[in-house]
Design an enzyme around this catalytic site. Sequence first.
Site, PDB file in Angstrom:
ATOM      1  N   GLY A 138       0.694  -1.208   0.014  1.00 40.82           N
ATOM      2  CA  GLY A 138      -0.078   0.078  -0.108  1.00 40.82           C
ATOM      3  C   GLY A 138       0.927   1.354   0.123  1.00 40.82           C
ATOM      4  O   GLY A 138       1.997   1.223  -0.262  1.00 40.82           O
ATOM      5  N   ASN A 139       0.307   2.440   0.205  1.00 42.98           N
ATOM      6  CA  ASN A 139       1.071   3.628   0.327  1.00 42.98           C
ATOM      7  C   ASN A 139       0.383   4.587   1.583  1.00 42.98           C
ATOM      8  O   ASN A 139      -0.678   4.309   2.064  1.00 42.98           O
ATOM      9  CB  ASN A 139       1.118   4.213  -1.035  1.00 42.98           C
ATOM     10  N   ARG A 140       0.911   5.686   1.446  1.00 43.62           N
ATOM     11  CA  ARG A 140       0.643   6.340   2.585  1.00 43.62           C
ATOM     12  C   ARG A 140      -0.489   7.455   2.500  1.00 43.62           C
ATOM     13  O   ARG A 140      -0.668   8.500   3.334  1.00 43.62           O
ATOM     14  CB  ARG A 140       1.844   7.312   3.155  1.00 43.62           C
TER      15      ARG A 140
END
Length: 419
Positions: free
Chosen positions: A216-218
């Site tokens: 995933g990412n932030r």
Amino acid sequence: MRVVLGVAGGIAAYKACSVLRLLTEAGHQVTVVPTAAALHFVGAATWEALSGRPVSSEVWDDVPAVPHVRLGQGADLVLVAPATADLLAQAAHGLAGDLLTNTLLTARCPVVLAPAMHTEMWTHPATVDNVATLRSRGVHVIEPAPGRLTGADTGPGRLPEPDDIVAQALQVLAEQEASDTAAGAATAAEGDLAGRHVVVTAGGTREPLDPVRFLGNRSSGKQGYAVAAAARRRGAQVTLVSANVSLSAPQGVEVLEVGTARELEEQVRGLVGAGGVDVVVMAAAVADFRPAHYTDAKIKKTHGEGDDSAPTLELVRNPDILAGLVATRGGASTPYLVGFAAETGDATGDVLSLAWAKLERKGCDLLVANEVGVDKTFGQDDTTVHLLRPGTSEVVSVGPATKDHVADAIWAVVAPALP
Ligand code: C5P
């Protein structure tokens, strides 16, 4: 909805535990703000455990978060139960000696007070005047119930039953929402996006590895949600394709939840394919790669006796959704395409030069470039962006500004450019 539950220092504070329960069970996010006196009756641990949120009485805790204004400003409803004679007096006179009274001063949402005190205090001219003052300012003061008080005495002054208080508070909230919706619809109709259908993607995709893990990412989704809300305010019909965002849906916006890049692509293509979409804003952080293989069972830490080697992840490329939209443009129904670029700058160039190169590569109508880093942009409320368009070297730079402000700046460029 975000509810602040104030608890003043009266014996009826114990009943506020049930009020809190009823509110959380109804799906509201409740922050409890007890006064120091209230904590003599029910401790902070109880409020924290029941609300699942930290509890504070003073303005000196967590000062960088500016709680004395943030709580009131961010609330959809402030309910104080019980409200003592002293609390009513402070509220009527605008005193702000602790976190609860500060919150009452900064709240612009409906405020509901449920008084509880002895009959003599309730009927004292000072309290009567204070209640009248508060009501004249639009504060909802619930009538206390008659009945047995703390000692052997009886009379008006009892805190009404928790479900009564909650029902009245939620009624006030519902009335406010209805009037906001009516006001919002009236302003939206006059906006520069009236009659337009806008699709906004927001959040960050998650690419599953196994039932419990993902790449995933932030991205928090805040910017995309702000863009969607601003478009709605300016009169557009808005569809928000939301990837793993824990924000509440902006008012009047249709939200389609997705998890992965491919799900996001399917929704966006479906919407655009159906026709009538004027603008697509690709604010979502879409994973460029996903694991080549999904494992139905959780990947084990060890592969067997003595084998503690780490697995190697094989990745495959995800579709570039924005590039796909650019590639299929040309028909009469081609939407205006807005891309986002999250750049950190590197050895090959600064943020702006990387952004110009990306605009060229992507071929979209507007590129919103922002600087990112661990502490910048992702999840933050303020950001700085540069708006780049093909065919002009002019850059519109905005910020540092709130994401709401940036959202309006984007629409101020896009709306006049629409055919
Ligand atoms: O190339 P980069 O990922 O930096 O481009 C960012 C822009 O492209 C964003 O608007 C993002 O939503 C979009 N994007 C996409 N599909 C991908 C990756 C990014 O549409 N697979």
